[in-house]
Design a protein around this motif. Structure first.
Motif, short mmCIF file in Angstrom:
data_model
loop_
_atom_site.label_atom_id
_atom_site.label_comp_id
_atom_site.label_asym_id
_atom_site.label_seq_id
_atom_site.Cartn_x
_atom_site.Cartn_y
_atom_site.Cartn_z
N GLU A 163 74.67 -38.06 21.33
CA GLU A 163 74.81 -39.12 20.34
C GLU A 163 75.84 -40.14 20.80
O GLU A 163 76.84 -39.81 21.44
CB GLU A 163 75.21 -38.55 18.97
CG GLU A 163 76.58 -37.92 18.93
CD GLU A 163 76.93 -37.42 17.53
OE1 GLU A 163 76.04 -37.37 16.67
OE2 GLU A 163 78.11 -37.09 17.33
N ASN A 243 76.72 -40.64 13.06
CA ASN A 243 76.38 -39.67 12.01
C ASN A 243 77.55 -39.37 11.08
O ASN A 243 77.36 -38.77 10.02
CB ASN A 243 75.89 -38.36 12.65
CG ASN A 243 74.59 -38.54 13.38
OD1 ASN A 243 73.77 -39.36 13.02
ND2 ASN A 243 74.40 -37.78 14.45
N LYS A 298 66.13 -40.41 12.82
CA LYS A 298 67.04 -41.52 13.11
C LYS A 298 66.39 -42.51 14.09
O LYS A 298 66.50 -43.73 13.90
CB LYS A 298 68.34 -40.96 13.69
CG LYS A 298 69.36 -42.03 14.06
CD LYS A 298 70.60 -41.39 14.66
CE LYS A 298 71.58 -42.44 15.14
NZ LYS A 298 72.76 -41.82 15.78
#
Length: 302
Positions: A163, A243, A298
């Motif tokens: 991420e 996130n 996402k």
């Protein structure tokens, strides 16, 4: 080699009689004899020897017996656990997670686990990564969910996904309208970051050094929530995982960072070679699937 070969071998090694062993595994004596010959051919050694009317294990057969019996025991235990008749999983799973994962991932995983196995008890501890590692070593946690450790560790790390970290500012901040920002542009910009003892901060410091930038770190906080709270109230920015920014919070903007892009790898942490209870393994399966599903959701939204 197939599973039935092991079952026939163990039965004959324990009964030392083709008649009794064939009856135990519900086949004819000729079938049993044929399967044992196949196994011996695959292994390349005789496992049994006939002495008169008796059957005895050879030295190789006796040595192989312990391994074959243990393998069958593990397989049978796994099959029994998966049978509907075995009922729901029971027991307790103790999870240590850093703050980022407690926002969305952990609640969804726990909800799925309890929906499938309502008698399970789940204990979640929100901890820094170092504390998660320490409690895994001490046996106070069964599983950890955190970012990949920076240094060497004797824990097993199973990556889930990668991420990107983003710049978070209030919608009144001068950088709020940017579509992307280069790391070097954060030189002398007021930021609130995690303290230096955190692996995420160490990674960010390396990124700043790589591009020759030196931000003005006006505050250090050990959890993400107060960092974002400060961003809402003061003309400062922060760098966190995308996130970690609650979707319902108004007045915030996230700006992707490039050159370089800071990237973290979340994953599962285990004690290497430690036995994992079925309920712990079930929770790990849910975490893997949920993490992949959230990432796919996402990407689809982008």
């Amino acid at each position: 080699m197939e599973l039935r070969h092991l079952r026939y071998f163990v039965a004959l090694a324990e009964c030392l009689s083709f008649t009794r062993a064939a009856a135990r595994v519900h086949v004819t004596q000729s079938t049993l004899s044929h399967q044992i010959r196949q196994l011996e051919e695959q292994i390349g050694q005789a496992l049994f020897e006939r002495i008169g009317k008796k059957v005895v294990t050879t030295e190789a057969g006796q040595l192989f017996l312990a391994y074959a019996a243990r393998a069958l025991k593990e397989v049978d235990a796994g099959i029994a656990m998966l049978r509907p008749a075995a009922g729901d999983l029971t027991g307790r799973v103790r999870v240590g997670a850093t703050h980022t994962f407690n926002i969305g991932l952990i609640p969804e995983c726990v909800a799925l686990l309890l929906a499938r196995h309502p008698t399970v008890k789940v204990c979640i501890e929100e901890l820094p990564a170092d504390d998660i590692g320490a409690q895994l070593h001490s046996g106070d946690l069964d599983i950890g969910i955190a970012y990949r450790p920076n240094g060497p560790t004797d824990l097993t790390f199973e990556p889930l996904y990668n991420e990107e970290m983003v710049l978070v500012v209030a919608d009144t901040h001068p950088m709020a309208g940017r579509r992307r920002i280069r790391m070097v542009e954060l030189h002398q910009q007021a930021l609130v970051l995690l303290p230096a003892r955190f692996t995420t901060r160490a990674m960010l410091d390396e990124c700043f050094a790589a591009c020759g930038a030196e931000p003005s770190v006006v505050a250090e906080m050990s959890t993400v929530a107060p960092m974002i709270g400060l961003v809402q109230r003061a003309p400062v920015g922060t760098i966190v995982s995308a996130n970690a920014v609650p979707a319902e919070l108004a007045g915030l903007r996230t700006v992707p960072i490039e050159s370089p892009t800071p990237i973290r790898t979340p994953g599962l942490l285990w004690r290497t070679q430690a036995a994992k209870a079925p309920v712990v393994q079930a929770f790990a399966v849910i975490v893997r699937k949920t993490a992949l599903r959230l990432q796919a959701r996402k990407r689809a939204a982008q």
